[in-house]
Scaffold this motif. Structure first.
Motif, mmCIF file in Angstrom:
data_model
loop_
_atom_site.group_PDB
_atom_site.id
_atom_site.type_symbol
_atom_site.label_atom_id
_atom_site.label_comp_id
_atom_site.label_asym_id
_atom_site.label_seq_id
_atom_site.Cartn_x
_atom_site.Cartn_y
_atom_site.Cartn_z
ATOM 1 N N ILE A 286 0.830 -1.203 0.000
ATOM 2 C CA ILE A 286 0.000 0.000 0.000
ATOM 3 C C ILE A 286 0.865 1.254 0.000
ATOM 4 O O ILE A 286 0.590 2.220 -0.725
ATOM 5 C CB ILE A 286 -0.962 -0.011 1.201
ATOM 6 N N GLN A 287 1.921 1.241 0.798
ATOM 7 C CA GLN A 287 2.809 2.406 0.845
ATOM 8 C C GLN A 287 3.501 2.615 -0.504
ATOM 9 O O GLN A 287 3.652 3.750 -0.959
ATOM 10 C CB GLN A 287 3.855 2.234 1.944
ATOM 11 N N PHE A 288 3.892 1.521 -1.157
ATOM 12 C CA PHE A 288 4.529 1.619 -2.470
ATOM 13 C C PHE A 288 3.552 2.214 -3.488
ATOM 14 O O PHE A 288 3.928 3.085 -4.295
ATOM 15 C CB PHE A 288 4.994 0.238 -2.918
ATOM 16 N N LEU A 289 2.311 1.739 -3.467
ATOM 17 C CA LEU A 289 1.290 2.261 -4.379
ATOM 18 C C LEU A 289 1.064 3.748 -4.132
ATOM 19 O O LEU A 289 0.979 4.551 -5.081
ATOM 20 C CB LEU A 289 -0.022 1.490 -4.199
ATOM 21 N N LYS B 215 4.095 10.398 -6.858
ATOM 22 C CA LYS B 215 5.176 10.789 -7.768
ATOM 23 C C LYS B 215 4.650 11.078 -9.178
ATOM 24 O O LYS B 215 5.270 11.828 -9.936
ATOM 25 C CB LYS B 215 6.231 9.683 -7.825
ATOM 26 N N GLN B 216 3.504 10.473 -9.519
ATOM 27 C CA GLN B 216 2.904 10.710 -10.835
ATOM 28 C C GLN B 216 1.964 11.917 -10.840
ATOM 29 O O GLN B 216 1.276 12.169 -11.831
ATOM 30 C CB GLN B 216 2.132 9.461 -11.288
ATOM 31 N N SER C 133 -14.744 19.267 -10.528
ATOM 32 C CA SER C 133 -14.318 20.347 -9.637
ATOM 33 C C SER C 133 -12.964 20.931 -10.023
ATOM 34 O O SER C 133 -12.467 21.839 -9.351
ATOM 35 C CB SER C 133 -14.248 19.831 -8.193
ATOM 36 N N GLY C 134 -12.367 20.401 -11.062
ATOM 37 C CA GLY C 134 -11.113 20.970 -11.540
ATOM 38 C C GLY C 134 -9.861 20.257 -11.093
ATOM 39 O O GLY C 134 -8.750 20.676 -11.435
ATOM 40 N N PHE C 135 -9.990 19.190 -10.302
ATOM 41 C CA PHE C 135 -8.808 18.397 -9.945
ATOM 42 C C PHE C 135 -8.443 17.512 -11.138
ATOM 43 O O PHE C 135 -9.323 16.974 -11.810
ATOM 44 C CB PHE C 135 -9.075 17.557 -8.697
ATOM 45 N N ASP C 136 -7.154 17.345 -11.369
ATOM 46 C CA ASP C 136 -6.728 16.660 -12.577
ATOM 47 C C ASP C 136 -6.460 15.176 -12.370
ATOM 48 O O ASP C 136 -6.791 14.349 -13.226
ATOM 49 C CB ASP C 136 -5.462 17.324 -13.132
ATOM 50 N N LYS C 137 -5.846 14.822 -11.235
ATOM 51 C CA LYS C 137 -5.511 13.423 -10.947
ATOM 52 C C LYS C 137 -5.815 13.151 -9.477
ATOM 53 O O LYS C 137 -5.222 13.761 -8.594
ATOM 54 C CB LYS C 137 -4.037 13.137 -11.223
ATOM 55 N N TYR C 138 -6.713 12.220 -9.245
ATOM 56 C CA TYR C 138 -7.138 11.873 -7.880
ATOM 57 C C TYR C 138 -6.831 10.412 -7.601
ATOM 58 O O TYR C 138 -6.885 9.566 -8.497
ATOM 59 C CB TYR C 138 -8.640 12.120 -7.731
ATOM 60 N N VAL D 90 -5.160 6.006 -19.685
ATOM 61 C CA VAL D 90 -5.316 5.313 -18.405
ATOM 62 C C VAL D 90 -4.418 4.077 -18.369
ATOM 63 O O VAL D 90 -3.741 3.799 -17.372
ATOM 64 C CB VAL D 90 -6.792 4.916 -18.167
ATOM 65 N N PHE D 91 -4.388 3.351 -19.494
ATOM 66 C CA PHE D 91 -3.538 2.156 -19.560
ATOM 67 C C PHE D 91 -2.070 2.508 -19.319
ATOM 68 O O PHE D 91 -1.331 1.759 -18.677
ATOM 69 C CB PHE D 91 -3.675 1.491 -20.934
ATOM 70 N N SER D 92 -1.641 3.655 -19.866
ATOM 71 C CA SER D 92 -0.234 4.038 -19.761
ATOM 72 C C SER D 92 0.165 4.372 -18.331
ATOM 73 O O SER D 92 1.357 4.368 -18.005
ATOM 74 C CB SER D 92 0.048 5.243 -20.669
ATOM 75 N N VAL D 93 -0.804 4.654 -17.472
ATOM 76 C CA VAL D 93 -0.530 4.892 -16.051
ATOM 77 C C VAL D 93 -0.580 3.588 -15.261
ATOM 78 O O VAL D 93 0.273 3.320 -14.412
ATOM 79 C CB VAL D 93 -1.530 5.912 -15.466
ATOM 80 N N LEU D 94 -1.571 2.767 -15.546
ATOM 81 C CA LEU D 94 -1.789 1.565 -14.749
ATOM 82 C C LEU D 94 -0.776 0.455 -15.031
ATOM 83 O O LEU D 94 -0.375 -0.269 -14.124
ATOM 84 C CB LEU D 94 -3.207 1.036 -14.964
#
Length: 596
Positions: free
Chosen positions: A150-153, A159-160, A209-214, A250-254
């Motif tokens: 969990i901490q690694f995730l 970092k992203q 609401s304008g947040f880009d990455k949650y 999304v795939f490129s992040v996961l």
């Protein structure tokens, strides 16, 4: 470290501590009385240290009669073990502690289960005394590993550029495909909160609401039946959402997230391929593997042989094809080399699964043999050889029926046969994307059109597809990540257009008032400008289960429920005092009557 109860941890003592006086505290893991010496393995969270005491010490009588799992504090000198006495199995095996004094901090009663061995105990005992079960080294290590994963995730996501934002636990009901857990309101009689099946609407509102990455490590609550890879009640997922993205974004992040996680925490000897995760359409997965959760380590595949056997004289084949069904075959190399008892056991297994039997043919002596071969013409046998080859020992297992029935049975047979032929398995984590899920399916009982996956997904083709296509033919921008036959993650590109959303829900039987009542906040937000967005939610427990090689998901949860949905440790669910019923504006009699 120089605390009251300890100056060192049991598991951190090494040869460089030789000659130092240390104070340790922990549980008595094991005792060995050698007459002139008493050996005690002292255990804490960090490991085990061997301690030794001779009968002349005042501490001898204290520790001699202390039961296993009693908590003690000892003080003594660290000494090196003789070379032939070094224990290579533990990290502290090169030293021992010669005890000079000892105090019992907490004496243990007789144990309902042993902590210092892997002797199996009934699940009910393990869950009732979970605090003891968690002391057992293997389970203890798995919970520690879960924390590290969990901490690694979390670190990777931050970092992203993802922001960790917590969403509400008490909220309204939402059609996520399972039953809600509901909480009665004290202030509003007759009204209820729901525990979130997932933070679906909230994370989409964050994009509006304008947040880009949650992201968040999100607790989810579903009142559904348990399985080996599903915990009843609650589970955790790495919930994430991104603005201005396509499916490939999304795939490129996961992909790197999961690849890096599995590379870092993979058990010894396991491999994580570096190739891009294969993309397999839902339809192709069902056609080739009989499931939308294929284990790609298993090379067996299913083939549609309806055209080859279209004029078959075998009545089950003929009947299936005449009723718009199919005939499928599972190709099993080496099946013909198995014993007669193996094949009989396979037939018995098929009957247990509800199939009428197991129809198969095998290549032996340069020709097809088996129970069904008499129903195949020479031309059909030749065509089967042309399609599947004529290698010695090759087997074909057939199933006729509806598309869904035949795929389901052969999918299970594919897994069962491969496990029998490869009992040790393959130590590789094989990932794949399952894409192009159907937007809708037909309820087997009511025959109504319902959402098949996630109701908030964008249909492929948008409004045009909803207006012009048959609902069961519409695909959605929905995707799963599967690893070794386990669904790790579901996600989608979301429907961000209010008109398309209302039409999508209309096809599934929701009228405009239902949509406004259940999703009013989301629709209202979308009316004021919302970016295209999408995300996913890898399951924490499922990832940890695979990385621990655990047989079921309860082995990686600190305090799991039983298969029947009960918490034996805390005795939940349980009754409420009558005054609480009144406070919540509920009447026990009415509640029981409504259940009946």
């Amino acid at each position: 470290m120089n605390f009251l109860y300890r100056t060192e941890y049991c598991g951190t003592l090494r040869p460089h501590h030789d000659g130092t006086i240390v104070k340790l505290s922990g549980w008595i893991h094991r005792k060995r009385d050698h007459g002139q010496l008493l050996f005690i393995d002292l255990r804490d969270h960090y490991g085990i240290a061997q301690c030794v005491i001779n009968p002349s010490s005042p501490a001898f009588s204290i520790l001699e009669h202390a039961p296993l799992e009693s908590v003690v504090s000892v003080e003594g000198q660290v000494v090196l073990r003789q070379a032939h006495l070094i224990n290579e199995k533990i990290e502290t095996g090169a030293i021992e502690v010669q005890i000079q004094s000892s105090v019992i901090l907490s004496q243990a009663d007789p144990l309902p289960l042993s902590v210092n061995s892997d002797i199996p105990f009934p699940e009910e005992t393990r869950l009732k005394y979970r605090f003891l079960d968690l002391r057992r080294p293997k389970l203890h290590e798995q919970i520690v590993l879960r924390s590290h994963i969990i901490q690694f995730l979390r670190d990777h996501m931050q970092k992203q550029g993802f922001l960790e934002i917590q969403t509400p636990i008490l909220t309204g009901t939402s059609p996520e495909g399972a039953r809600d857990y509901v909480v009665p309101s004290r202030l509003y009689p007759g009204q209820f909160y729901a525990l979130p099946q997932a933070p679906q609407q909230f994370k989409q509102l964050l994009m509006a609401s304008g947040f880009d990455k949650y992201f968040q490590i999100s607790p989810c609550f579903r009142d559904e039946d348990p399985r080996a890879d599903r915990s009843p009640g609650e589970f955790y997922q790495l919930d994430m959402e991104m603005a201005f993205v396509t499916q490939e974004d999304v795939f490129s992040v996961l992909e790197p997230l999961l690849r890096n996680t599995f590379q870092k925490f993979a058990p010894k000897g396991w491999e994580v391929p570096l190739d891009r995760f294969p993309r397999i359409s839902y339809d192709q997965a069902i056609e080739d593997y009989g499931t939308d959760k294929p284990d790609l380590r298993n090379p067996l595949k299913i083939f549609n042989v309806s055209s080859i056997l279209s004029r078959s004289t075998f009545s089950p084949f003929r009947d299936a094809l005449s009723h718009k069904g199919v005939v499928r075959a599972l190709k099993v190399p080496g099946l013909g080399e198995q014993t007669r008892q193996f094949l009989k056991n396979l037939e018995a297994w098929s009957l247990e699964q509800g199939a009428p039997g197991l129809g198969y043919i095998v290549r032996k002596g340069g020709k097809w043999q088996g129970p069904l071969v008499k129903f195949f013409s020479d031309e059909e046998q030749y065509t089967l050889s042309s399609m599947f080859g004529d290698e010695e020992g090759l087997g074909l297992c057939f199933m006729a029926g509806s598309c869904k029935e035949s795929a389901h049975f052969l999918g299970k047979l594919r897994v069962h046969v491969w496990k029998l032929l490869n009992p040790l398995g393959e130590k590789t984590f094989q990932f794949c994307w399952i894409v192009d899920f159907p937007m809708y399916e037909q309820d087997l009982v009511t025959k109504q059109i319902i959402f098949s996956h996630n109701p908030f997904s964008m249909p492929q083709g948008g409004m045009k597809a909803l207006l012009s296509c048959e609902p069961l033919n519409i695909k959605a921008f929905q995707y799963d990540i599967v690893c070794n036959g386990v669904e790790l993650c579901s996600g989608a590109i979301r429907n961000h257009d209010p008109k398309i959303m209302q039409k999508a829900f209309e096809i599934a039987g929701y009228d405009a008032q239902d949509v406004e009542r259940q999703f009013g906040a989301l629709l209202n937000a979308f009316r004021y400008g919302v970016p295209p967005h999408g995300g996913a939610a890898p399951g924490i427990e499922r990832m940890v289960m695979l990385l621990c090689e655990a047989p079921n998901i309860r082995e990686v949860i600190a305090f799991p429920w039983t298969q029947q949905g009960k918490d034996l440790l805390m005795q939940a669910p349980g009754p409420l005092p009558l005054e609480r019923w009144k406070e919540l504006h509920l009447r026990p009699g009415e509640a029981l009557h409504s259940v009946k």
